[in-house]
Scaffold this motif. Structure first.
Motif, mmCIF file in Angstrom:
data_model
loop_
_atom_site.group_PDB
_atom_site.id
_atom_site.type_symbol
_atom_site.label_atom_id
_atom_site.label_comp_id
_atom_site.label_asym_id
_atom_site.label_seq_id
_atom_site.Cartn_x
_atom_site.Cartn_y
_atom_site.Cartn_z
ATOM 1 N N PHE A 105 8.736 -3.833 -2.697
ATOM 2 C CA PHE A 105 7.821 -4.044 -1.577
ATOM 3 C C PHE A 105 6.457 -3.468 -1.912
ATOM 4 O O PHE A 105 6.326 -2.287 -2.246
ATOM 5 N N ARG A 106 5.454 -4.331 -1.835
ATOM 6 C CA ARG A 106 4.078 -3.953 -2.110
ATOM 7 C C ARG A 106 3.190 -4.445 -0.979
ATOM 8 O O ARG A 106 3.617 -5.280 -0.176
ATOM 9 N N PRO A 107 1.967 -3.945 -0.871
ATOM 10 C CA PRO A 107 1.063 -4.490 0.138
ATOM 11 C C PRO A 107 0.909 -6.003 -0.045
ATOM 12 O O PRO A 107 0.919 -6.477 -1.188
ATOM 13 N N PRO A 108 0.837 -6.786 1.021
ATOM 14 C CA PRO A 108 0.732 -6.359 2.424
ATOM 15 C C PRO A 108 2.066 -6.201 3.127
ATOM 16 O O PRO A 108 2.101 -6.065 4.353
ATOM 17 N N SER A 109 3.186 -6.222 2.396
ATOM 18 C CA SER A 109 4.491 -6.099 3.048
ATOM 19 C C SER A 109 4.789 -4.681 3.504
ATOM 20 O O SER A 109 5.706 -4.477 4.300
ATOM 21 N N THR A 110 4.054 -3.701 3.000
ATOM 22 C CA THR A 110 4.275 -2.319 3.406
ATOM 23 C C THR A 110 3.199 -1.900 4.399
ATOM 24 O O THR A 110 2.011 -2.147 4.182
ATOM 25 N N PRO A 111 3.594 -1.270 5.492
ATOM 26 C CA PRO A 111 2.616 -0.982 6.543
ATOM 27 C C PRO A 111 1.601 0.087 6.190
ATOM 28 O O PRO A 111 0.521 0.123 6.773
ATOM 29 N N ASP A 112 1.931 0.973 5.246
ATOM 30 C CA ASP A 112 1.013 2.063 4.926
ATOM 31 C C ASP A 112 0.286 1.876 3.604
ATOM 32 O O ASP A 112 -0.392 2.779 3.126
ATOM 33 N N GLY A 113 0.452 0.689 2.966
ATOM 34 C CA GLY A 113 -0.247 0.416 1.719
ATOM 35 C C GLY A 113 0.400 0.991 0.485
ATOM 36 O O GLY A 113 -0.145 0.857 -0.612
ATOM 37 N N SER A 114 1.548 1.668 0.624
ATOM 38 C CA SER A 114 2.245 2.235 -0.530
ATOM 39 C C SER A 114 3.285 1.251 -1.048
ATOM 40 O O SER A 114 3.875 0.496 -0.273
#
Length: 378
Positions: free
Chosen positions: A341-350
């Motif tokens: 999971f990478r941005p934009p799938s992660t809400p905090d950008g991590s």
């Protein structure tokens, strides 16, 4: 190449440079990969009773539903599943959709009457976010799983109709929302609460009835539940459960229900068989709890930052998107599938590896998978 295609190519190069390219990887039937990336938490997707029910319905009804639910797409398997889902979840009625994404879009839009304020948890799934954005209502993004922050937001808009939108178990880190405390706030301000129970259904609550049931909120008149049928039930589809007037409103006006072809009867029948098994699957739920605790111990002991799972999903922090990609690829080369999971799938950008546990995997394979994850770390 035309101008619009060149523009898309430029965007693709930017994504590739940032490590955000995504790849489709078709899998063959019967592959031997240990799956810690899919969402088949209870291992029911290949259960003989589930497959047998689907095959029987396939022979009876054919491949597809042949139409939308309001034309020719509603079959007895659909009606039977909806009846059992409503009873299991503890609400008067339930309505089945062809995906959890469409169920969330339909539910959010149905509750967003003119003038409604939508308050959305910061870590919500994309389907809830898109439902809020497409509703035309004012949307306020609330700090994650924070009842006091929610109270502050609602108190600033006294007397205004409001809906708080949240997941129960969040889809990236697997943490559990404090649903009872959040409901105290929404009740105090006369707001509704919409809960996406996708990652809790089948895993939490009495007989696996979900996070809302576990919080003592099943059947509450100011609570609406959505869920996918593709995770612990191993199939496909979505559901909205709530009071009778809401379901009637969705049938009469819900665009994602009215204009979408119904889920195939064979899939619906298989999901119904999985539901019957899941209600009595305390043994499988116990295996998941044990494996969640083991995973956290093993990976934290190896020095990784690991989320505390409430059900069957957890995440392992990666140094960045490219490192996460390489980590997942190295695991895959050793026949261990993990989520990346990478941005934009992660809400905090991590960036993270996301691990989804599966009670159907043998203990030996599960232990080997944890070893590989540690050994392949960047």
């Amino acid at each position: 190449m035309t101008g619009w295609q060149e523009a898309l190519e430029r965007q693709a190069r930017v994504r590739a440079k940032a490590g955000l390219t995504r790849t489709l990887r078709p899998r063959a039937a019967g592959d031997t990969v240990v799956d810690l990336a899919g969402n088949d938490y209870l291992g029911l997707a290949v259960h003989p009773e589930v497959v047998g029910a689907a095959v029987e319905a396939l022979r009876a009804y054919g491949l597809g539903a042949t139409g939308s639910r309001l034309v020719r797409g509603s079959t007895m398997p659909h009606a039977d599943l909806e009846s059992d889902l409503a009873q299991w979840l503890g609400f008067p009625r339930a309505l089945v959709y062809s995906s959890g994404f469409l169920a969330n879009l339909g539910a959010v839009r149905a509750l967003a009457e003119p003038g409604t304020l939508l308050v959305s948890d910061r870590y919500n799934h994309a389907s809830l976010i898109d439902g809020c954005r497409g509703s035309g209502a004012e949307v306020v993004v609330a700090p994650h799983a924070d009842p006091s922050a929610l109270a502050t937001i609602l108190a600033a808009r006294p007397g205004r109709p409001a809906v708080f939108v949240t997941e129960s178990v969040f889809s990236v880190d697997g943490d559990l929302a404090p649903l009872a405390a959040l409901h105290e706030v929404t009740s105090a301000y006369g707001a509704l609460m919409l809960v996406d129970d996708a990652h809790a259904l089948g895993l939490l609550g009495d007989r696996g009835a979900g996070g809302v049931a576990a919080a003592g909120l099943a059947g509450a008149p100011d609570v609406v539940v959505t869920a996918t049928l593709s995770k612990s039930l191993g199939g496909a589809g979505g559901v909205v459960a709530g009071p009778e007037p809401l379901i009637r409103h969705l049938v009469d006006t819900g665009r994602t229900f009215i204009y979408d072809t119904a889920p195939p009867p064979a899939v619906v029948a298989g999901v119904h068989a999985a539901l019957r098994i899941a209600r009595d699957a305390d043994d499988r739920r116990a295996i998941l709890r044990e494996r969640a605790a083991l995973t956290v111990r093993r990976l934290r002991a190896a020095g990784f930052e690991v989320s505390a799972p409430a059900a069957g999903v957890l995440s392992v922090l990666a140094p960045g998107p490219e490192a996460a990609l390489a980590w997942a690829a190295d695991c895959r080369d050793r026949d261990i599938a993990v989520g990346c999971f990478r941005p934009p799938s992660t809400p905090d950008g991590s960036s993270r590896l996301r691990l989804t546990l599966n009670a159907g995997i043998s203990a030996a394979d599960f232990d080997r998978a944890l070893d590989v994850i540690v050994e392949c770390a960047p």
